[in-house]
Design a protein around this motif. Structure first.
Motif, PDB file in Angstrom:
ATOM      1  N   GLN A  21      -2.143 -19.358  54.182  1.00 20.90           N
ATOM      2  CA  GLN A  21      -2.867 -20.152  53.201  1.00 20.90           C
ATOM      3  C   GLN A  21      -4.105 -19.400  52.708  1.00 20.90           C
ATOM      4  O   GLN A  21      -4.384 -19.379  51.518  1.00 20.90           O
ATOM      5  CB  GLN A  21      -3.272 -21.491  53.812  1.00 20.90           C
ATOM      6  CG  GLN A  21      -3.928 -22.408  52.801  1.00 20.90           C
ATOM      7  CD  GLN A  21      -4.240 -23.774  53.384  1.00 20.90           C
ATOM      8  OE1 GLN A  21      -3.716 -24.152  54.427  1.00 20.90           O
ATOM      9  NE2 GLN A  21      -5.101 -24.508  52.708  1.00 20.90           N
ATOM     10  N   LEU A  22      -4.825 -18.751  53.614  1.00 16.68           N
ATOM     11  CA  LEU A  22      -6.015 -17.986  53.229  1.00 16.68           C
ATOM     12  C   LEU A  22      -5.652 -16.841  52.284  1.00 16.68           C
ATOM     13  O   LEU A  22      -6.335 -16.611  51.280  1.00 16.68           O
ATOM     14  CB  LEU A  22      -6.713 -17.422  54.474  1.00 16.68           C
ATOM     15  CG  LEU A  22      -7.515 -18.388  55.313  1.00 16.68           C
ATOM     16  CD1 LEU A  22      -7.939 -17.725  56.631  1.00 16.68           C
ATOM     17  CD2 LEU A  22      -8.735 -18.882  54.540  1.00 16.68           C
ATOM     18  N   VAL A  23      -4.581 -16.128  52.610  1.00 11.08           N
ATOM     19  CA  VAL A  23      -4.178 -14.987  51.781  1.00 11.08           C
ATOM     20  C   VAL A  23      -3.775 -15.453  50.383  1.00 11.08           C
ATOM     21  O   VAL A  23      -4.209 -14.882  49.382  1.00 11.08           O
ATOM     22  CB  VAL A  23      -3.052 -14.177  52.464  1.00 11.08           C
ATOM     23  CG1 VAL A  23      -2.449 -13.157  51.505  1.00 11.08           C
ATOM     24  CG2 VAL A  23      -3.599 -13.481  53.717  1.00 11.08           C
ATOM     25  N   LEU A  24      -2.968 -16.494  50.284  1.00 10.97           N
ATOM     26  CA  LEU A  24      -2.558 -16.997  48.974  1.00 10.97           C
ATOM     27  C   LEU A  24      -3.767 -17.494  48.184  1.00 10.97           C
ATOM     28  O   LEU A  24      -3.901 -17.192  46.994  1.00 10.97           O
ATOM     29  CB  LEU A  24      -1.526 -18.113  49.110  1.00 10.97           C
ATOM     30  CG  LEU A  24      -1.026 -18.712  47.788  1.00 10.97           C
ATOM     31  CD1 LEU A  24      -0.391 -17.642  46.899  1.00 10.97           C
ATOM     32  CD2 LEU A  24      -0.041 -19.834  48.052  1.00 10.97           C
ATOM     33  N   VAL A  38      -8.171  -8.321  49.227  1.00  5.89           N
ATOM     34  CA  VAL A  38      -7.916  -9.648  49.802  1.00  5.89           C
ATOM     35  C   VAL A  38      -8.607  -9.752  51.155  1.00  5.89           C
ATOM     36  O   VAL A  38      -9.316 -10.714  51.440  1.00  5.89           O
ATOM     37  CB  VAL A  38      -6.399  -9.928  49.938  1.00  5.89           C
ATOM     38  CG1 VAL A  38      -6.135 -11.186  50.751  1.00  5.89           C
ATOM     39  CG2 VAL A  38      -5.754 -10.032  48.558  1.00  5.89           C
ATOM     40  N   ARG A  39      -8.419  -8.733  51.994  1.00  7.81           N
ATOM     41  CA  ARG A  39      -9.051  -8.725  53.318  1.00  7.81           C
ATOM     42  C   ARG A  39     -10.568  -8.843  53.199  1.00  7.81           C
ATOM     43  O   ARG A  39     -11.205  -9.649  53.878  1.00  7.81           O
ATOM     44  CB  ARG A  39      -8.693  -7.437  54.064  1.00  7.81           C
ATOM     45  CG  ARG A  39      -9.343  -7.339  55.442  1.00  7.81           C
ATOM     46  CD  ARG A  39      -9.513  -5.910  55.906  1.00  7.81           C
ATOM     47  NE  ARG A  39     -10.307  -5.156  54.957  1.00  7.81           N
ATOM     48  CZ  ARG A  39     -10.101  -3.875  54.669  1.00  7.81           C
ATOM     49  NH1 ARG A  39      -9.122  -3.200  55.243  1.00  7.81           N
ATOM     50  NH2 ARG A  39     -10.853  -3.245  53.809  1.00  7.81           N
ATOM     51  N   ASP A  40     -11.155  -8.053  52.294  1.00  8.02           N
ATOM     52  CA  ASP A  40     -12.609  -8.082  52.115  1.00  8.02           C
ATOM     53  C   ASP A  40     -13.081  -9.441  51.610  1.00  8.02           C
ATOM     54  O   ASP A  40     -14.131  -9.941  52.027  1.00  8.02           O
ATOM     55  CB  ASP A  40     -13.058  -6.978  51.163  1.00  8.02           C
ATOM     56  CG  ASP A  40     -12.843  -5.581  51.747  1.00  8.02           C
ATOM     57  OD1 ASP A  40     -12.574  -5.468  52.970  1.00  8.02           O
ATOM     58  OD2 ASP A  40     -12.925  -4.618  50.965  1.00  8.02           O
ATOM     59  N   HIS A  41     -12.298 -10.028  50.716  1.00  8.12           N
ATOM     60  CA  HIS A  41     -12.648 -11.353  50.173  1.00  8.12           C
ATOM     61  C   HIS A  41     -12.657 -12.401  51.285  1.00  8.12           C
ATOM     62  O   HIS A  41     -13.451 -13.344  51.245  1.00  8.12           O
ATOM     63  CB  HIS A  41     -11.646 -11.741  49.082  1.00  8.12           C
ATOM     64  CG  HIS A  41     -11.937 -13.033  48.398  1.00  8.12           C
ATOM     65  ND1 HIS A  41     -12.954 -13.165  47.492  1.00  8.12           N
ATOM     66  CD2 HIS A  41     -11.343 -14.247  48.494  1.00  8.12           C
ATOM     67  CE1 HIS A  41     -12.983 -14.414  47.049  1.00  8.12           C
ATOM     68  NE2 HIS A  41     -12.011 -15.088  47.651  1.00  8.12           N
ATOM     69  N   ALA A  45     -11.801 -12.796  58.211  1.00 11.33           N
ATOM     70  CA  ALA A  45     -11.003 -13.897  58.769  1.00 11.33           C
ATOM     71  C   ALA A  45      -9.574 -13.468  59.073  1.00 11.33           C
ATOM     72  O   ALA A  45      -8.910 -14.077  59.914  1.00 11.33           O
ATOM     73  CB  ALA A  45     -10.997 -15.083  57.804  1.00 11.33           C
ATOM     74  N   VAL A  46      -9.099 -12.408  58.395  1.00 16.23           N
ATOM     75  CA  VAL A  46      -7.733 -11.923  58.562  1.00 16.23           C
ATOM     76  C   VAL A  46      -7.783 -10.396  58.542  1.00 16.23           C
ATOM     77  O   VAL A  46      -8.437  -9.813  57.682  1.00 16.23           O
ATOM     78  CB  VAL A  46      -6.823 -12.439  57.419  1.00 16.23           C
ATOM     79  CG1 VAL A  46      -5.414 -11.933  57.564  1.00 16.23           C
ATOM     80  CG2 VAL A  46      -6.845 -13.958  57.357  1.00 16.23           C
TER      81      VAL A  46
END
Length: 159
Positions: A21-24, A38-41, A45-46
């Motif tokens: 859900q976080l990635v999407l 995406v990871r930096d954003h 958390a992931v």
């Protein structure tokens, strides 16, 4: 969005996880992003490998798409938006999103002439924008124009 994701995941034998859900959500918020963006954003958390694995699952489910806007990592975007392809200037790196329908004649030619159904929403076309000398890269003022365009920091056209 969350329920759509959960239904598609369950229907394909996957579980709904907070990471998916976080990635999407990150891809949708960023518009276009590499896995590292995406990871930096997500501010830690992931981790990177989890981002990559989840992007693969989300693409398999048709929720995100990717294209190669550079020679590095793929760039992902939500599949919910209008299908488009990209024009990328090699000189200033400006990126322009073009509605996929603009390639209908080309796609029809490929289908009729070669029996091939093109997925133009995955295409990135590299060349030179008008500001950087699309008409003639050999012009004497071409290098000056490209330098000015780069210094001006052509904004990426929003998708």
């Amino acid at each position: 969005m969350v329920e759509e994701l959960a239904q598609k995941l369950r229907g394909s034998g996957y579980r709904m996880t907070p990471q998916r859900q976080l990635v999407l959500t990150a891809v949708e918020e960023l518009g276009h992003a590499t896995p590292e963006q995406v990871r930096d954003h997500l501010a830690g958390a992931v981790n990177t490998s989890t981002v990559y694995r989840n992007l693969e699952v989300l693409e398999e489910l048709g929720l995100v798409r990717h294209t190669h806007l550079t020679d590095r990592a793929p760039t992902y975007h939500s599949a919910r938006g209008e299908e488009h392809f990209h024009l990328i200037c090699r000189a200033c790196r400006r990126e322009v999103a073009v509605p996929a329908a603009q390639a209908d004649d080309f796609a029809a030619h490929l289908r009729q002439g070669y029996g091939f159904v093109a997925d133009v929403a995955h295409v990135a076309i590299f060349g030179r924008c008008e500001d950087c000398g699309a008409d003639d890269p050999e012009r004497p003022d071409h290098a000056d124009r490209a330098g000015r365009a780069h210094e001006a920091g052509h904004p990426t056209q929003e998708h």
